[in-house]
Design a protein around this motif. Structure first.
Motif, short mmCIF file in Angstrom:
data_model
loop_
_atom_site.label_atom_id
_atom_site.label_comp_id
_atom_site.label_asym_id
_atom_site.label_seq_id
_atom_site.Cartn_x
_atom_site.Cartn_y
_atom_site.Cartn_z
N VAL A 26 2.14 -2.73 9.13
CA VAL A 26 1.83 -3.75 7.66
C VAL A 26 0.12 -3.23 7.49
O VAL A 26 0.11 -3.23 6.27
CB VAL A 26 1.33 -5.32 8.15
CG1 VAL A 26 0.93 -6.09 7.27
CG2 VAL A 26 2.51 -5.64 8.69
N LEU A 29 -0.05 -0.15 4.73
CA LEU A 29 0.21 -0.76 3.10
C LEU A 29 -1.29 -0.83 2.62
O LEU A 29 -1.89 -0.79 2.89
CB LEU A 29 0.56 -2.08 3.16
CG LEU A 29 1.91 -2.77 3.72
CD1 LEU A 29 2.15 -4.69 3.67
CD2 LEU A 29 3.53 -2.39 3.03
N ARG A 34 -0.39 -4.58 0.31
CA ARG A 34 -0.19 -5.91 0.92
C ARG A 34 -0.73 -6.81 0.08
O ARG A 34 -0.48 -7.97 0.51
CB ARG A 34 -2.33 -5.10 1.87
CG ARG A 34 -2.55 -6.42 2.95
CD ARG A 34 -3.65 -6.09 3.88
NE ARG A 34 -4.30 -4.82 4.33
CZ ARG A 34 -4.36 -4.86 5.22
NH1 ARG A 34 -5.73 -5.43 5.08
NH2 ARG A 34 -4.32 -3.66 5.71
N ARG A 37 3.14 -8.33 -0.39
CA ARG A 37 2.86 -9.03 0.85
C ARG A 37 3.06 -10.12 1.27
O ARG A 37 3.63 -11.24 1.88
CB ARG A 37 3.05 -7.70 1.90
CG ARG A 37 3.02 -8.77 3.56
CD ARG A 37 4.52 -8.32 3.51
NE ARG A 37 5.43 -9.21 4.78
CZ ARG A 37 4.75 -10.45 5.13
NH1 ARG A 37 4.26 -10.89 3.94
NH2 ARG A 37 5.32 -11.13 6.20
N ASP A 44 -7.70 -7.41 7.95
CA ASP A 44 -7.22 -6.24 8.90
C ASP A 44 -6.81 -7.58 9.86
O ASP A 44 -5.73 -7.91 10.86
CB ASP A 44 -7.75 -5.11 9.36
CG ASP A 44 -8.15 -3.99 8.26
OD1 ASP A 44 -7.00 -4.41 7.26
OD2 ASP A 44 -8.90 -2.84 9.39
N VAL A 47 -4.27 -10.00 9.60
CA VAL A 47 -2.76 -8.87 9.88
C VAL A 47 -2.24 -9.68 10.84
O VAL A 47 -1.29 -9.22 11.92
CB VAL A 47 -2.95 -7.62 8.94
CG1 VAL A 47 -2.21 -6.68 9.08
CG2 VAL A 47 -2.42 -7.94 7.63
N SER A 92 8.19 -6.06 3.39
CA SER A 92 6.71 -4.72 3.17
C SER A 92 7.40 -3.93 3.09
O SER A 92 8.28 -3.36 4.54
CB SER A 92 6.04 -4.66 4.29
OG SER A 92 6.69 -5.17 6.27
N GLU A 94 5.88 0.52 2.78
CA GLU A 94 5.03 1.66 2.46
C GLU A 94 5.31 2.45 1.19
O GLU A 94 6.35 2.69 0.96
CB GLU A 94 5.04 2.64 4.05
CG GLU A 94 4.52 1.21 5.73
CD GLU A 94 4.03 2.84 6.27
OE1 GLU A 94 3.52 3.87 6.61
OE2 GLU A 94 4.57 2.17 6.99
#
Ligand SMILES: CC(C)(COP(=O)(O)OP(=O)(O)OC[C@H]1O[C@@H](n2cnc3c(N)ncnc32)[C@H](O)[C@@H]1OP(=O)(O)O)[C@@H](O)C(=O)NCCC(=O)NCCS
Length: 190
Positions: A26, A29, A34, A37, A44, A47, A92, A94
């Motif tokens: 995650v 991303l 992000r 999502r 961060d 997340v 999600s 990448e």
């Protein structure tokens, strides 16, 4: 329907103890992905806390692995006792693995798991401008009826059948076997 995945890629459920792989995925991303999502900008720190919570709840996470790295994930999170038969799904992928069929394969697996758990209403927090996610959801309009205004998808024919249970067991068995072979070949190369 057979999933068409990038060569060498495999989808399997995440195992206990793989939270770090999920964090790292995650956090990798790109900013736009992000934002899409999480339906907004998040730090961060957010997340990390979010992933820890997801892993500790009754959440099923399917991961797309390639070369032993987790590059995409789909969560199915039940909404709990107050909202029985309802769950939230989130995907999600990448950036380099987007538009290669990975999201479709993950949503297909998530829908099968939702069905086998008797989920009737599947919520997906999808921003109005997230055309790609909407296109993806439309591919499943036989199984999902979407109302993008309220971002709620209804899982059609949600009753599990022996066949739908068998499909999930078979997919799990295949994912496990492939993960073992992958691990073995990487240990031999080391
Ligand atoms: C949305 C997302 C999950 C889609 O995953 P993906 O792996 O790119 O999707 P797929 O390759 O399976 O493509 C699904 C459909 O999206 C559409 N699509 C694919 N690439 C597209 C693009 N560049 N632009 C517009 N639509 C596109 C197509 O209709 C495609 O179906 P098709 O290949 O049969 O024509 C992924 O892009 C992503 O993770 N985005 C960031 C996070 C996010 O938005 N999550 C959703 C919120 S829950």
């Amino acid at each position: 329907m057979q999933d068409v995945l990038p060569e060498g890629g495999v989808i399997r459920k995440l195992w206990i103890g793989e939270a770090d792989k999920y964090h790292d995925h995650v956090l990798r991303l790109d900013p736009e992905s992000r934002h899409n999502r999480f339906a907004g900008s998040v730090s961060d720190e957010f997340v990390r806390k979010y992933v820890d919570l997801s892993i500790s709840l009754d959440t099923v996470v399917h991961g797309f692995f390639i070369g032993g790295m987790l590059r995409a994930a789909a969560e199915l999170r039940p909404l709990g006792m107050r909202f029985p038969r309802q769950a939230e799904a989130a995907l999600s992928v990448e950036k380099p693995w987007q538009s290669h069929g990975v999201g479709s394969a993950l949503l297909r697996r998530t829908l099968l798991t939702a069905r086998n758990r008797g989920v009737e209403l599947l919520h997906m927090a999808c921003l109005a401008e997230n055309r790609r996610m909407q296109q993806l959801a439309r591919k499943f309009d036989a199984e999902l009826s979407f109302d993008f205004g309220s971002v709620v998808g209804e899982v059609e024919s949600s009753r599990p059948t022996p066949l739908s249970m068998m499909r999930e067991f078979m997919a799990d068995g295949h994912g496990f076997a492939t993960a073992m072979l992958d691990l073995q070949s990487r240990m031999l190369r080391a």
